[in-house]
Design an enzyme around this catalytic site. Structure first.
Site, PDB file in Angstrom:
ATOM      1  N   ILE A   7       0.857  -1.194   0.000  1.00  0.00           N
ATOM      2  CA  ILE A   7       0.000   0.000   0.000  1.00  0.00           C
ATOM      3  C   ILE A   7       0.885   1.233   0.000  1.00  0.00           C
ATOM      4  O   ILE A   7       1.676   1.452   0.925  1.00  0.00           O
ATOM      5  CB  ILE A   7      -0.938   0.016   1.224  1.00  0.00           C
ATOM      6  CG1 ILE A   7      -1.800  -1.249   1.249  1.00  0.00           C
ATOM      7  CG2 ILE A   7      -1.808   1.270   1.206  1.00  0.00           C
ATOM      8  CD1 ILE A   7      -2.701  -1.359   2.457  1.00  0.00           C
ATOM      9  N   GLY A   8       0.763   2.003  -1.059  1.00  0.00           N
ATOM     10  CA  GLY A   8       1.644   3.135  -1.270  1.00  0.00           C
ATOM     11  C   GLY A   8       2.759   2.719  -2.203  1.00  0.00           C
ATOM     12  O   GLY A   8       3.785   2.193  -1.770  1.00  0.00           O
ATOM     13  N   VAL A   9       2.532   2.926  -3.494  1.00  0.00           N
ATOM     14  CA  VAL A   9       3.465   2.382  -4.492  1.00  0.00           C
ATOM     15  C   VAL A   9       4.285   3.525  -5.086  1.00  0.00           C
ATOM     16  O   VAL A   9       4.191   3.846  -6.271  1.00  0.00           O
ATOM     17  CB  VAL A   9       2.723   1.576  -5.575  1.00  0.00           C
ATOM     18  CG1 VAL A   9       3.726   0.773  -6.395  1.00  0.00           C
ATOM     19  CG2 VAL A   9       1.710   0.631  -4.940  1.00  0.00           C
ATOM     20  N   ASN A  95       0.700  11.723   8.554  1.00  0.00           N
ATOM     21  CA  ASN A  95       0.872  10.324   8.175  1.00  0.00           C
ATOM     22  C   ASN A  95       0.139   9.367   9.103  1.00  0.00           C
ATOM     23  O   ASN A  95      -0.305   8.292   8.678  1.00  0.00           O
ATOM     24  CB  ASN A  95       2.353   9.982   8.092  1.00  0.00           C
ATOM     25  CG  ASN A  95       2.973  10.460   6.792  1.00  0.00           C
ATOM     26  OD1 ASN A  95       2.269  10.943   5.905  1.00  0.00           O
ATOM     27  ND2 ASN A  95       4.274  10.332   6.659  1.00  0.00           N
ATOM     28  N   SER A 119       6.345   3.619   6.478  1.00  0.00           N
ATOM     29  CA  SER A 119       5.997   5.037   6.539  1.00  0.00           C
ATOM     30  C   SER A 119       6.651   5.705   7.749  1.00  0.00           C
ATOM     31  O   SER A 119       6.785   5.100   8.812  1.00  0.00           O
ATOM     32  CB  SER A 119       4.477   5.208   6.632  1.00  0.00           C
ATOM     33  OG  SER A 119       3.819   4.516   5.601  1.00  0.00           O
ATOM     34  N   ASN A 120       7.037   6.958   7.565  1.00  0.00           N
ATOM     35  CA  ASN A 120       7.657   7.734   8.645  1.00  0.00           C
ATOM     36  C   ASN A 120       6.670   8.708   9.288  1.00  0.00           C
ATOM     37  O   ASN A 120       5.710   9.099   8.638  1.00  0.00           O
ATOM     38  CB  ASN A 120       8.857   8.520   8.101  1.00  0.00           C
ATOM     39  CG  ASN A 120      10.097   7.657   8.017  1.00  0.00           C
ATOM     40  OD1 ASN A 120      10.386   6.879   8.919  1.00  0.00           O
ATOM     41  ND2 ASN A 120      10.832   7.788   6.917  1.00  0.00           N
ATOM     42  N   ARG A 151      23.546   1.582   6.851  1.00  0.00           N
ATOM     43  CA  ARG A 151      24.230   2.874   6.750  1.00  0.00           C
ATOM     44  C   ARG A 151      25.431   2.928   7.709  1.00  0.00           C
ATOM     45  O   ARG A 151      26.498   3.458   7.369  1.00  0.00           O
ATOM     46  CB  ARG A 151      23.246   4.006   7.046  1.00  0.00           C
ATOM     47  CG  ARG A 151      22.228   4.189   5.927  1.00  0.00           C
ATOM     48  CD  ARG A 151      21.108   5.147   6.283  1.00  0.00           C
ATOM     49  NE  ARG A 151      20.249   5.370   5.117  1.00  0.00           N
ATOM     50  CZ  ARG A 151      19.016   5.848   5.184  1.00  0.00           C
ATOM     51  NH1 ARG A 151      18.477   6.161   6.352  1.00  0.00           N
ATOM     52  NH2 ARG A 151      18.312   6.015   4.083  1.00  0.00           N
ATOM     53  N   HIS A 175      14.080   5.338  14.890  1.00  0.00           N
ATOM     54  CA  HIS A 175      14.504   5.648  13.517  1.00  0.00           C
ATOM     55  C   HIS A 175      14.473   7.170  13.361  1.00  0.00           C
ATOM     56  O   HIS A 175      13.596   7.740  12.726  1.00  0.00           O
ATOM     57  CB  HIS A 175      13.565   4.973  12.524  1.00  0.00           C
ATOM     58  CG  HIS A 175      13.979   5.151  11.092  1.00  0.00           C
ATOM     59  ND1 HIS A 175      15.241   4.875  10.633  1.00  0.00           N
ATOM     60  CD2 HIS A 175      13.275   5.585  10.008  1.00  0.00           C
ATOM     61  CE1 HIS A 175      15.307   5.119   9.345  1.00  0.00           C
ATOM     62  NE2 HIS A 175      14.123   5.565   8.942  1.00  0.00           N
TER      63      HIS A 175
END
Length: 311
Positions: A7-9, A95, A119-120, A151, A175
């Site tokens: 969901i969310g492409v 969000n 999602s953030n 990272r 995060h």
């Protein structure tokens, strides 16, 4: 039938779908996005790539909520992307509302799925998912620590003047800039960090790791990183689909690990077909534990704003 829903492409979602399809990871990939023509085109393109690669995976664009159902895994990347002037926390209310609406649409058709949140602000979105669903704690995890750890390893490798066969390094906690890169966890060809890196180098590595995502946002101008997040997410998906019991670092709801009861925080977990099958408490230094508690407080402050402003 192994079915993955995305969901969310956007960049992360499309690369994730492509990776899963070409690797023959599942039977079906369901795409859901407000851009209906876009996902129709993308589903055709990825399915044709699958055929070219002799993969059985079929990718489908889903327009109706009741057809987006019976998924083994649902990955949610939907939301407003960060711009250079925004922190992850700036995104929280918008969000969280987007995520709440998504859950209202699809949760009843996918009550047994494992939900991976991308999602953030990531940790707050894991909390939002648990708050506005009847899902069990093991069904919800946030993809973050794997990305931050990659990272961390990158900046360690960059600081060295020789080729490295093996770097082990972990990042736990939020995060965000409150993440906790574990210097105590670093192993370079099996040896501790102090054998190769001085204090100034380690401080620079930690600073770069904490700003790793923001640096990419600044350079891109129009969004955030996508190849590394999609790759980390596809690895987690494969562990769930194949029940491999692999170890990942993800944001989950703790149960008194690190003396933190019910906190949402990144730590090592074992991942299998039931999602979060075990939460692992890392052996960390006293200073790292202090930093981790500060990290937990930062997340709890974000969570307070969700409780106050979202009804």
């Amino acid at each position: 039938m192994k079915r993955v829903g995305i969901i969310g492409v956007g960049n992360v979602g499309s690369i994730l779908a492509y990776n899963l399809a070409l690797n023959n990871s599942c039977d079906e990939i369901l795409l859901k996005d407000i851009r209906e023509d876009f996902i129709k085109a993308l589903s055709l393109d990825i399915t044709q790539a699958s055929i070219s690669n002799n993969s059985k995976t079929v990718t489908k664009a889903i327009l109706e909520n009741d057809v987006f159902k019976d998924c083994n895994i649902i990955i949610i990347t939907a939301g407003i992307a960060r711009t250079p002037s925004m922190s992850r926390e700036d995104l929280i209310i918008k969000n969280a509302n987007i995520l709440k609406n998504i859950l209202n649409d699809i949760i009843k058709y996918n009550q047994n799925a494992i939900y991976i949140i991308v999602s953030n602000p990531l940790d707050a979105m894991v909390y939002t998912t648990l708050k506005y669903s009847n899902l069990k704690n093991n069904q919800v995890l946030g993809m973050a620590g794997e990305l931050d750890s990659a990272r961390f390893k990158y900046y360690i490798k960059k600081a060295l003047d020789f080729k490295v066969n093996n770097i082990e390094a972990k990042v736990i906690g939020a995060h965000s800039n409150f993440m906790v890169p574990l210097v105590s966890s670093i192993r370079i060809n099996g040896k501790k960090a102090n054998d190769f890196l001085n204090k100034a180098q380690l401080e620079k590595i930690i600073e770069n790791t904490k700003n790793g995502g923001a640096n990419i946002v600044e350079l891109l101008k129009t969004g955030s990183a996508y190849f590394a997040p999609a790759t980390a997410c596809s690895r987690i998906c494969n562990a769930i689909l194949n029940d491999t019991k692999e170890k990942f670092i993800c944001s989950v709801k703790l149960s008194n690990q690190y003396y933190l009861e019910d906190a949402i925080l990144g730590t090592s977990i074992i991942v299998g077909k039931y999602g979060v099958e075990k939460i692992i408490e890392e052996n960390i230094s006293e200073n790292e534990l202090i930093a981790l508690k500060k990290s937990a407080i930062s997340i709890s402050e974000s969570i307070k704003s969700i409780d106050l402003l979202i009804k």
